[in-house]
Every structure is written in C-alpha cells, then in structure tokens.
Design an enzyme around this catalytic site. Structure first.
Site, PDB file in Angstrom:
ATOM      1  N   ASP A 170       0.812  -1.219   0.000  1.00  0.00           N
ATOM      2  CA  ASP A 170       0.000   0.000   0.000  1.00  0.00           C
ATOM      3  C   ASP A 170       0.848   1.273   0.000  1.00  0.00           C
ATOM      4  OD1 ASP A 170       0.947  -0.162   2.614  1.00  0.00           O
ATOM      5  OD2 ASP A 170      -0.823   0.829   3.425  1.00  0.00           O
ATOM      6  N   ASP A 219       2.144   3.353   2.138  1.00  0.00           N
ATOM      7  CA  ASP A 219       3.326   3.498   2.988  1.00  0.00           C
ATOM      8  C   ASP A 219       4.054   2.173   3.224  1.00  0.00           C
ATOM      9  OD1 ASP A 219       1.125   2.602   4.451  1.00  0.00           O
ATOM     10  OD2 ASP A 219       1.952   3.338   6.333  1.00  0.00           O
ATOM     11  N   LYS A 266       3.499  -3.197  10.896  1.00  0.00           N
ATOM     12  CA  LYS A 266       3.271  -4.260   9.943  1.00  0.00           C
ATOM     13  C   LYS A 266       4.170  -3.996   8.750  1.00  0.00           C
ATOM     14  CE  LYS A 266      -0.987  -1.964   8.523  1.00  0.00           C
ATOM     15  NZ  LYS A 266      -2.071  -1.569   9.425  1.00  0.00           N
TER      16      LYS A 266
HETATM   17  C1  G1P Z   1      -7.906   0.222   9.355  1.00  0.00           C
HETATM   18  C2  G1P Z   1      -7.863  -1.276   9.534  1.00  0.00           C
HETATM   19  C3  G1P Z   1      -6.948  -1.632  10.689  1.00  0.00           C
HETATM   20  C4  G1P Z   1      -5.568  -1.021  10.456  1.00  0.00           C
HETATM   21  C5  G1P Z   1      -5.689   0.468  10.187  1.00  0.00           C
HETATM   22  C6  G1P Z   1      -4.349   1.090   9.801  1.00  0.00           C
HETATM   23  O1  G1P Z   1      -8.414   0.841  10.523  1.00  0.00           O
HETATM   24  O2  G1P Z   1      -9.157  -1.796   9.736  1.00  0.00           O
HETATM   25  O3  G1P Z   1      -6.881  -3.020  10.811  1.00  0.00           O
HETATM   26  O4  G1P Z   1      -4.745  -1.216  11.561  1.00  0.00           O
HETATM   27  O5  G1P Z   1      -6.612   0.697   9.113  1.00  0.00           O
HETATM   28  O6  G1P Z   1      -3.809   0.521   8.659  1.00  0.00           O
HETATM   29  P1  G1P Z   1      -9.949   1.313  10.677  1.00  0.00           P
HETATM   30  O7  G1P Z   1     -10.236   2.232   9.513  1.00  0.00           O
HETATM   31  O8  G1P Z   1     -10.768   0.063  10.564  1.00  0.00           O
HETATM   32  O9  G1P Z   1     -10.032   1.964  12.015  1.00  0.00           O
HETATM   33 ZN    ZN Z   2      -0.414   1.476   5.327  1.00  0.00          ZN
END
Ligand code: G1P
Ligand code: ZN
Length: 541
Positions: A275, A277, A374
């Site tokens: 993605d 970043d 991650k």
């Molecule tokens: C979303 C994903 C979550 C992840 C975050 C950042 O958050 O669901 O798992 O850690 O993006 O990449 P959310 O928009 O659901 O709060």
């Molecule tokens: Zn990201």
C-alpha cells in the site's frame, strides 16, 4: 524568531493510526505546527536526542518535512535522520528508529488513502521502540493539542532532501540517509536470499509485485530485482508518485486490479502488492487469492522454513476482527495467542515483552518482531522463502493448510460515507440489546454469546474499551461490527463475518456464498440494509 503564538485547533484527535485529514486541512495556518509541537511537548525527554522523519512521498510530504525539521531544530533535538527525498516506508522508519537509538520518529502517511492536493495526508508519532505511539501517549498528544499556546520553529535554510549526507542547522545535526539500505540489510538478516534467488532465477517461477506508485517501489526494486534476480518488468508501478497515479494505493482485489489481471492473463505463479506506505500486503498464488487471515495463519504454521524463525515463535497475536485461523495454528504449535483491538499499536507491548513473534490483521497487515509496524515486503519475502524451501505452490500450501486445520471463511463488508449519526445510532441500539441476545435466533441461527470487546493489555494493564461489537453464533459463526477510525470524511461501517468449516467439510466454496447464512442473520439482527439505506456494501474484502 522561533517562538510563535498559536491557539488550539479542534479535531486533532488521532484515530486508529495517527492524525489523518485532507491535505487542505493540514495546509491551514498552524495546523501542522500545532500537532507537531504537541507531539514534542508530549516527549519531555527528547532534548538532545535523535528523531527519525520520513513519509510515503504523497503530496505535501516534502513541505511537511521541512516544517518538521525547522521545528525539531528549535525544539533542541540533537540529530535528525531523514529518508532521502523524504521517503521512508512505515516499516523502514520503524527499522531505522530501532537501529539508530532514537527518541522516536514522525511518519507522514495516510496509508492506503489516495494522495494529491484534494486527497489525504497523515502524521503519526512512533516511540523509541519503533512502534506507533500507545493509546496513552496518543491521548497525551491529543491533550496537548487542546491547550497549546505556542510552537517553536527555527528560521533556517531548507535541507536538500535529495542528497544523502550530513549538515547542521542550529545545534542539530541533520542526516539524510539512503531510504532503502538499512531495511534491506534487515531483510537479509532474516531470510534465505540464496534459496529465494534460486527459485526466482530458476526459469520456471514467474512473479509480479505491484508497488501501486507508492513507497515500496524502490524497496521492491532493490530486493526483488537487484538482489533476488527478478526481471525489471516483474515490479510494476515502481515509481513513487505524489498522487499514486490517481489510484487508491490499497492492495486488495479491487484496487490492485492491474496485478490481479496480470497474474491471471500471464499465468503467474505469485503476485503481491503493497500500500501507500508499504505496511500492507496482498498475496496471490496462480489463480488463487489468499485472504490475509489465512496468510497470517499459514506463515505462522510454516515459519520454520524461514531462517530467522526456524527455532520457533514466542507466541502470536491477531486483532479481534481477524479470523480465528491463527488460533488453530497456535493451539497445534502450543503457542500463546493474543487477541487485541484493531490497530498495530496494541502489538508493540506484546513484542517488547517478548510474548509474540508474529502478528496480523485482516486488513492486509502482517508483521513480526523484526520491527514494530506491519510490513508488506516482509510478508512477501516470508511467502517467497516458504515457497523456495518447501518447493510447493502457494495454492497447494494453502489447500494443505485447510486440509489440516479446517478453513475459516472470512469476509469484511465496508459501508463507506454513511451518515455518522445513523451509524452510531444503529450500533447503540445493538449495544443496548447485546445482553439479551444469547438463545435468540436470527434467520435461523441461534446466538451463543454477544458482547462489546474490551482489552486489558497483559503487559501494562491498560484497558481499551469499546473496541467492536461481536456476536457469536452456536454454529461457530461470528459477526463483528465497528466504525472505522482512519477515514477522513463521513463514517465507514465495517462488518466482519467469519465461519469455521472443519477439514472434513466443504473447503473450496466462494466465501461470499459460504457466509450467506451469517450475512442474512446479521442483517435480520442489526438491520444493516434498512438503517444504512444501502443494498450492498461499497467494498468487500
Ligand atoms: C484500518 C484497519 C486496521 C488497520 C488500520 C491502519 O483501521 O481496519 O486493521 O490497523 O486501518 O492501517 P480502521 O479504519 O478500521 O479503524
Ligand atoms: Zn499502510
């Protein structure tokens, strides 16, 4: 003049992953400055220390970095480490913070959200362990934004971000470093590069990595092409662009359509994308999509193929909405398995305390304790290393996994841009009913248990409440509902469905079909269709 008077600006409360707003919001007078000063105010012990700064290269990245440099100089940091061109992928930033002991780092990114003058920007603070600020630190930063009266910003010549090397502004040493080198060195220390190179250059194996015009292009070129011998053409959309070529840099079947098409039409053995970043990953086998929950479980099960993990894992963790496929592997390997709220910040404590090695989320996030974020390319290399040393295809490995553990069918339905009040009202109504649900049936399926997820951090005992409503059915199905904490406009409702199918059952169904009974039960219980006014979700992953 370095002291500037300001006043609080409302709405600077960080979400799941830092402060994300439209670029236009960040461009307002003092907006960025207020938030950066609030970060610094929340770190009273950083004077004379080192700070890492980098971002995903999206629109406003370079400008924001010059502002942060001028502010860090005025705030007395001893040294700044900045990625060349202002570029550091999120996992690379984490790696650099850990390698050159730092007070922390500032990562500029809105992850997979689109970039450009009318799109999104984001900023987040990572602590000295290289991981996202904890919930309590995030709260301290937010409180600072509510009482700020001045910020410090030095009047200095801008730094040439394109040249690596050292310079000085005030008393601060500023080092522009190669954005890729430290990360590549770390990857080399974890994986069997010879085995992967033999697989990739052996003549049979064809792969494609889609960098989606985002930050991983330079990292993927160096690792996959220069070091592992893949052809130049196997890394596509490799040049980072400020607007990601006008696309959503989000590695899923919808947004990585070019990759999906190539894997199919060119009969590739392996496809992957990352993605904006660089912290997310999607992995494809030949004509075979691998769900992130399954990917996490399989990597844990097969981790002994990878040199760095050959001696075993300390434990594993997944976010609550992620399917329970990982738990089955943990039970078999006799590993502790932790269930955390959504967002990477909850894994950091578990890693620092050596309780877990692998962790992940259903949202295309997989990682290990090599950093505290991650890591998209790391996950891709895990797969390549396992393919190389097992000699099996991705699809065969996955099928063998289901045949051993059974399959956790999983899907997430997102309803984007829904009315925030209506969504909150819907969840409130459900919250009010949770205690009475056990024993009642919806669309023919009985509820076993229902609650609102709350997490007590086993390391520091911090309690995080209100982390998603979950309904467990007697047939083993589970539905989770929560609102997104990363959006920049309206509300996004996320509904997660998972259903276990034992190894003796039907393992090759389309997940949307396998999950239909559960989807109908959830609609009967919550009234998603009626209350959102939507016949179907906007995004299905
Ligand atoms: C979303 C994903 C979550 C992840 C975050 C950042 O958050 O669901 O798992 O850690 O993006 O990449 P959310 O928009 O659901 O709060
Ligand atoms: Zn990201």
């Amino acid at each position: 003049m370095t002291q500037h008077t300001t006043q609080p600006i409302s709405g600077q409360k960080p979400g799941t992953s830092g402060l994300r707003k439209k670029v236009k919001v960040f461009q307002q007078a003092n907006y960025l400055e207020n938030f950066v000063q609030s970060i610094f105010n929340a770190q009273p012990n950083c004077a004379g220390e080192r700070l890492v700064v980098g971002g995903d290269g999206r629109y406003f990245n370079r400008e924001a970095i010059q502002t942060i440099i001028a502010m860090a100089v005025a705030n007395g940091f001893g040294e700044l480490i900045i990625g060349q061109g202002g570029i550091l992928s999120t996992p690379a930033a984490s790696c650099v913070i850990r390698k050159y002991p730092s007070c922390g780092g500032i990562v500029l990114s809105a992850s997979h959200n689109p970039g450009g003058p009318d799109e999104d920007f984001g900023i987040k603070f990572n602590g000295s362990n290289g991981g996202p600020a904890t919930e309590s630190m995030t709260e301290v930063i937010y409180q600072e934004t509510l009482s700020i009266t001045e910020y410090l910003k030095a009047d200095i010549e801008p730094i040439n971000l394109d040249l690596t090397g050292e310079s000085k502004r005030g008393n601060t040493v500023i080092r522009v470093i190669d954005s890729v080198a430290d990360y590549v060195e770390l990857m080399r220390s974890l994986f069997d590069f010879d085995a992967m190179r033999a697989l990739i250059t052996g003549g049979e194996f064809k792969l494609c990595f889609d960098a989606m015009h985002a930050v991983t292009g330079p990292y993927a070129k160096e690792i996959l092409v220069n070091q592992l011998g893949a052809s130049q053409s196997s890394v596509i959309n490799a040049e980072p662009k400020e607007d990601f070529g006008g696309h959503h840099p989000d590695p899923n079947l919808v947004h990585a359509a070019e990759l999906v098409d190539r894997v199919k039409t060119q009969g590739l053995d392996f496809g992957a994308a990352s993605d904006g970043d660089g912290d997310r990953n999607m992995v494809l086998g030949r004509n075979f999509y691998i769900n992130p929950c399954d990917s996490l479980a399989l990597l844990a099960a097969q981790s002994s193929h990878i040199p760095a993990y050959a001696e075993g894992l300390a434990g594993v963790a997944r976010s609550m909405p992620t399917s329970r496929a990982l738990d089955r592997v943990a039970a078999k390997l006799k590993l502790d398995c932790y269930e955390t709220p959504t967002g990477w910040k909850f894994f950091g404590n578990l890693m620092d305390d050596a309780r877990i090695t692998f962790c992940g989320e259903e949202s295309f996030g997989t990682g290990s304790s090599h950093v505290r974020e991650k890591d998209g390319l790391w996950a891709v290399l895990c797969w390549l290393n396992i393919l190389a040393s097992s000699g099996q295809t991705a699809a065969d490995l996955m099928r063998a996994h289901w045949a051993e553990y059974g399959r956790d069918y999983f899907t997430r339905h997102d309803y984007e841009g829904v009315d925030a009040d209506a969504a909150a009202e819907m969840l409130n109504e459900l919250r009010g009913k949770l205690e009475t649900l056990a024993g009642t049936s919806f669309a023919g399926i009985e509820v076993a248990q229902a609650d609102e997820f709350s997490y007590t951090d086993p390391v520091d005992a911090t309690v995080s409440k209100g982390q998603g409503l979950r309904i467990l059915f007697v047939n083993g199905g589970r539905v989770v509902l929560r609102l997104s904490g990363t959006g920049t406009s309206g509300a996004t409702l996320r509904v997660y469905y998972d259903q276990f199918e034992p190894a003796s059952g039907k393992l090759e169904q389309n997940p949307q079909e396998a999950l239909q009974p559960l989807i109908r039960a959830a609609d009967a219980l919550v009234g998603i269709t009626a209350k959102t006014g939507r016949n179907a979700p906007d995004v299905i992953t």
